[in-house]
Motif scaffolding. Structure first.
Motif, PDB file in Angstrom:
ATOM      1  N   ASP A 114      48.894  28.813 -34.838  1.00 30.61           N
ATOM      2  CA  ASP A 114      47.721  29.154 -33.673  1.00 30.61           C
ATOM      3  C   ASP A 114      46.620  29.313 -34.594  1.00 30.61           C
ATOM      4  O   ASP A 114      46.313  30.432 -34.860  1.00 30.61           O
ATOM      5  N   LYS A 115      45.778  28.431 -34.784  1.00 26.25           N
ATOM      6  CA  LYS A 115      44.556  28.511 -35.708  1.00 26.25           C
ATOM      7  C   LYS A 115      43.701  29.672 -35.012  1.00 26.25           C
ATOM      8  O   LYS A 115      42.895  30.467 -35.896  1.00 26.25           O
ATOM      9  N   LEU A 116      43.358  29.466 -33.755  1.00 30.74           N
ATOM     10  CA  LEU A 116      42.525  30.433 -33.169  1.00 30.74           C
ATOM     11  C   LEU A 116      43.138  32.025 -33.088  1.00 30.74           C
ATOM     12  O   LEU A 116      42.445  32.681 -33.683  1.00 30.74           O
ATOM     13  N   ARG A 117      44.156  32.087 -32.966  1.00 34.04           N
ATOM     14  CA  ARG A 117      44.945  33.361 -32.723  1.00 34.04           C
ATOM     15  C   ARG A 117      45.125  34.242 -34.059  1.00 34.04           C
ATOM     16  O   ARG A 117      44.858  35.276 -34.455  1.00 34.04           O
ATOM     17  N   MET A 118      45.184  33.078 -35.341  1.00 32.86           N
ATOM     18  CA  MET A 118      45.329  33.466 -36.475  1.00 32.86           C
ATOM     19  C   MET A 118      44.114  34.187 -37.002  1.00 32.86           C
ATOM     20  O   MET A 118      44.173  35.303 -37.730  1.00 32.86           O
ATOM     21  N   ALA A 119      43.030  33.398 -36.750  1.00 31.86           N
ATOM     22  CA  ALA A 119      41.789  33.745 -37.095  1.00 31.86           C
ATOM     23  C   ALA A 119      41.306  35.049 -36.730  1.00 31.86           C
ATOM     24  O   ALA A 119      40.785  35.849 -37.204  1.00 31.86           O
ATOM     25  N   ILE A 131      36.135  32.319 -41.393  1.00 26.86           N
ATOM     26  CA  ILE A 131      35.368  31.596 -40.647  1.00 26.86           C
ATOM     27  C   ILE A 131      35.321  32.025 -39.257  1.00 26.86           C
ATOM     28  O   ILE A 131      36.252  31.791 -38.754  1.00 26.86           O
ATOM     29  N   PRO A 132      33.995  32.200 -38.793  1.00 25.63           N
ATOM     30  CA  PRO A 132      34.001  32.393 -37.275  1.00 25.63           C
ATOM     31  C   PRO A 132      34.782  31.294 -36.728  1.00 25.63           C
ATOM     32  O   PRO A 132      34.416  30.205 -36.839  1.00 25.63           O
ATOM     33  N   THR A 133      35.507  31.609 -35.677  1.00 28.71           N
ATOM     34  CA  THR A 133      36.417  30.556 -34.796  1.00 28.71           C
ATOM     35  C   THR A 133      36.290  30.596 -33.427  1.00 28.71           C
ATOM     36  O   THR A 133      36.409  32.106 -32.701  1.00 28.71           O
ATOM     37  N   TYR A 134      35.963  29.897 -32.695  1.00 29.23           N
ATOM     38  CA  TYR A 134      35.761  29.717 -31.264  1.00 29.23           C
ATOM     39  C   TYR A 134      36.711  28.914 -30.694  1.00 29.23           C
ATOM     40  O   TYR A 134      36.978  27.888 -31.154  1.00 29.23           O
ATOM     41  N   ASP A 135      37.078  28.940 -29.480  1.00 30.30           N
ATOM     42  CA  ASP A 135      37.374  27.625 -28.667  1.00 30.30           C
ATOM     43  C   ASP A 135      36.126  26.825 -28.079  1.00 30.30           C
ATOM     44  O   ASP A 135      35.200  27.496 -28.292  1.00 30.30           O
ATOM     45  N   ALA A 136      36.499  25.911 -27.593  1.00 33.86           N
ATOM     46  CA  ALA A 136      35.585  24.858 -27.404  1.00 33.86           C
ATOM     47  C   ALA A 136      34.502  25.143 -26.277  1.00 33.86           C
ATOM     48  O   ALA A 136      33.363  25.072 -26.346  1.00 33.86           O
ATOM     49  N   ARG A 137      35.073  26.041 -25.560  1.00 32.84           N
ATOM     50  CA  ARG A 137      34.165  26.516 -24.392  1.00 32.84           C
ATOM     51  C   ARG A 137      32.987  27.461 -24.792  1.00 32.84           C
ATOM     52  O   ARG A 137      31.875  27.667 -24.161  1.00 32.84           O
ATOM     53  N   ASN A 138      33.311  28.250 -25.972  1.00 34.03           N
ATOM     54  CA  ASN A 138      32.362  29.372 -26.344  1.00 34.03           C
ATOM     55  C   ASN A 138      31.952  28.921 -27.838  1.00 34.03           C
ATOM     56  O   ASN A 138      31.283  29.669 -28.254  1.00 34.03           O
ATOM     57  N   ALA A 139      31.712  27.606 -27.940  1.00 37.83           N
ATOM     58  CA  ALA A 139      31.173  27.165 -29.390  1.00 37.83           C
ATOM     59  C   ALA A 139      29.651  27.414 -29.489  1.00 37.83           C
ATOM     60  O   ALA A 139      28.987  27.242 -28.511  1.00 37.83           O
ATOM     61  N   PRO A 140      29.218  27.697 -30.603  1.00 40.28           N
ATOM     62  CA  PRO A 140      27.749  27.830 -30.807  1.00 40.28           C
ATOM     63  C   PRO A 140      27.119  26.558 -30.635  1.00 40.28           C
ATOM     64  O   PRO A 140      27.878  25.539 -31.303  1.00 40.28           O
ATOM     65  N   ASP A 141      26.062  26.459 -30.474  1.00 34.90           N
ATOM     66  CA  ASP A 141      24.993  25.070 -30.289  1.00 34.90           C
ATOM     67  C   ASP A 141      24.232  25.233 -31.613  1.00 34.90           C
ATOM     68  O   ASP A 141      23.115  24.998 -31.868  1.00 34.90           O
ATOM     69  N   GLU A 142      24.990  25.133 -32.862  1.00 34.57           N
ATOM     70  CA  GLU A 142      24.371  25.139 -34.203  1.00 34.57           C
ATOM     71  C   GLU A 142      25.333  23.933 -35.103  1.00 34.57           C
ATOM     72  O   GLU A 142      26.331  24.326 -35.117  1.00 34.57           O
ATOM     73  N   TYR A 143      24.427  23.015 -35.685  1.00 37.05           N
ATOM     74  CA  TYR A 143      25.278  22.206 -36.274  1.00 37.05           C
ATOM     75  C   TYR A 143      25.025  21.849 -37.714  1.00 37.05           C
ATOM     76  O   TYR A 143      23.890  22.583 -37.977  1.00 37.05           O
ATOM     77  N   PRO A 144      25.841  21.298 -38.586  1.00 32.85           N
ATOM     78  CA  PRO A 144      27.233  21.020 -38.191  1.00 32.85           C
ATOM     79  C   PRO A 144      28.484  21.749 -37.864  1.00 32.85           C
ATOM     80  O   PRO A 144      28.193  22.997 -38.583  1.00 32.85           O
ATOM     81  N   LEU A 145      29.288  21.344 -36.932  1.00 32.39           N
ATOM     82  CA  LEU A 145      30.546  22.113 -36.601  1.00 32.39           C
ATOM     83  C   LEU A 145      31.674  21.199 -37.289  1.00 32.39           C
ATOM     84  O   LEU A 145      31.672  20.154 -37.169  1.00 32.39           O
ATOM     85  N   MET A 146      32.711  22.034 -37.458  1.00 38.95           N
ATOM     86  CA  MET A 146      34.111  21.650 -37.734  1.00 38.95           C
ATOM     87  C   MET A 146      35.212  21.819 -36.477  1.00 38.95           C
ATOM     88  O   MET A 146      35.317  22.793 -35.878  1.00 38.95           O
ATOM     89  N   LEU A 147      35.727  20.649 -35.927  1.00 38.53           N
ATOM     90  CA  LEU A 147      36.631  20.833 -34.783  1.00 38.53           C
ATOM     91  C   LEU A 147      37.888  20.591 -35.384  1.00 38.53           C
ATOM     92  O   LEU A 147      38.124  19.629 -36.349  1.00 38.53           O
ATOM     93  N   ILE A 178      39.532  23.823 -31.793  1.00 47.52           N
ATOM     94  CA  ILE A 178      38.880  25.307 -32.043  1.00 47.52           C
ATOM     95  C   ILE A 178      37.704  24.692 -32.755  1.00 47.52           C
ATOM     96  O   ILE A 178      37.885  23.646 -33.288  1.00 47.52           O
ATOM     97  N   VAL A 179      36.677  25.583 -32.878  1.00 43.26           N
ATOM     98  CA  VAL A 179      35.444  25.136 -33.555  1.00 43.26           C
ATOM     99  C   VAL A 179      35.096  26.290 -34.416  1.00 43.26           C
ATOM    100  O   VAL A 179      35.098  27.341 -34.255  1.00 43.26           O
ATOM    101  N   GLN A 180      34.560  25.635 -35.730  1.00 43.51           N
ATOM    102  CA  GLN A 180      34.172  26.571 -36.858  1.00 43.51           C
ATOM    103  C   GLN A 180      32.898  25.998 -37.330  1.00 43.51           C
ATOM    104  O   GLN A 180      32.570  25.000 -37.315  1.00 43.51           O
ATOM    105  N   PRO A 181      31.806  26.834 -38.178  1.00 47.91           N
ATOM    106  CA  PRO A 181      30.698  26.613 -38.682  1.00 47.91           C
ATOM    107  C   PRO A 181      31.192  25.777 -39.950  1.00 47.91           C
ATOM    108  O   PRO A 181      32.406  25.995 -40.481  1.00 47.91           O
ATOM    109  N   PHE A 182      30.742  24.395 -40.080  1.00 47.46           N
ATOM    110  CA  PHE A 182      31.170  23.484 -41.177  1.00 47.46           C
ATOM    111  C   PHE A 182      30.827  23.883 -42.470  1.00 47.46           C
ATOM    112  O   PHE A 182      29.388  24.126 -42.591  1.00 47.46           O
TER     113      PHE A 182
END
Length: 311
Positions: A114-119, A131-147, A178-182
């Motif tokens: 579980d990459k979100l819970r582990m992070a 790396i800051p890690t979010y689920d897709a509902r709370n993703a930052p609106d800053e790009y690029p992002l790694m999904l 899950i979403v992380q800054p790239f």
């Protein structure tokens, strides 16, 4: 003579493990979903059987239990993520047959997968850089992002998005990202063994060349790398017993945690060649033995060699 069963005979870790166990005097059984003639490790095994697809979990588990009985297997080593995921909850069933299942405990496997819970767990503990890690509902609106798929394996299903439009298109196609800054950097992997007494051996390597799905083909092995202590702290934090592989990305001055693969790495042969006996450490950890300190490591550049067999 003891008997070991290796699954996924076509995986990159199968042949190094088979050769080490054979050298130690073990009888080695190998299974794979493909015919025996299609991969080298099945051809070299003492016995082979063709495995069912893991998609039918009940039938697959029953086949493994039947194989343990038939071949009087003492230790079962699943070599791929999907097999670890399915088998880790059946430890008692195999133990009742006198067979040790060489995977971490189920709760550790589920956490690693579980990459979100582990992070979140590692970030809260402060044992490593995450790396800051979010689920897709709370993703930052800053790009690029790694999904990444939340329970994804290797690099499967990953996507880099560079705009809001690309992000929305990607998340509309699957709902488990899950979403992380790239970030960019060199990939380091560490083979890590931890016994039930808390002793740890670790060996770090930098992936100089790797395939698209993350298999290292040329690596730089290091001696006494700082990541070894980091991995020991992670292993203690999650309660690991066994041998796993941890991945990091070196960005700027920091090593950022990527994931834990709760099995032999595809590059476990590199570690064995360099002096960390991951194959025998796996057995020792799951037999309750003390693993002590790593023997002398041979640092340097290691590369894979492909050999053509058959005909």
């Amino acid at each position: 003579m003891k008997t070991i069963l290796l699954t996924a005979g076509g995986s990159a870790s199968a042949m190094p493990a088979l050769l080490r166990y054979r050298a130690a005097g073990y009888r080695v059984i190998v299974c794979d979903i493909y015919p025996r003639e299609w991969n080298a490790a099945p051809l070299a095994a003492d016995e082979f059987f063709q495995a069912l697809m893991v998609t039918d979990e009940a039938a697959y588990v029953q086949q493994m239990l039947d194989a343990v009985r038939r071949y009087q297997v003492d230790a079962l080593l699943p070599l791929t993520d999907v097999e670890v995921d399915v088998l880790c909850s059946r430890r008692k069933d195999f133990l009742a047959l006198g067979c040790i299942l060489c995977t971490p405990e189920e709760d550790v496997v589920r956490l690693c997968r579980d990459k979100l819970r582990m992070a979140q767990r590692l970030s809260a503990s402060g044992v490593c850089q995450t790396i800051p890690t979010y689920d897709a509902r709370n993703a930052p609106d800053e790009y690029p992002l790694m999904l990444k798929p939340r329970s994804g394996r290797s690099s499967q299903g990953q996507a880099v998005v560079r705009s809001r439009e690309e992000f929305e298109g990607a998340v509309s196609r699957r709902d488990d990202y899950i979403v992380q800054p790239f970030i960019t950097g060199n990939i380091f992997t560490v083979d890590v063994a931890r016994d039930a007494q808390g002793q740890v051996q670790a060996l770090a390597r930098e992936e100089l060349l790797r395939t698209g799905n993350g298999l290292g083909t040329t690596v730089q092995v290091y001696e006494s790398h700082p990541l070894e202590a980091v991995c020991a702290a992670i292993a203690e934090e999650i309660g690991l017993v066994g041998v796993v592989n941890m991945e990091f990305i070196h960005h700027g001055e920091a090593y950022f945690f990527l994931e834990v693969n709760p099995r032999f790495s595809g590059g476990t042969g590199f570690s064995m060649k360099a002096g960390m006996d991951t194959a025998m450490l796996m057995l020792a950890c799951h037999q309750g033995q003390s693993i002590g300190l790593c023997s002398a490591v041979r640092p340097g550049v290691y590369t894979r060699q492909v050999e053509i067999i058959g005909g």
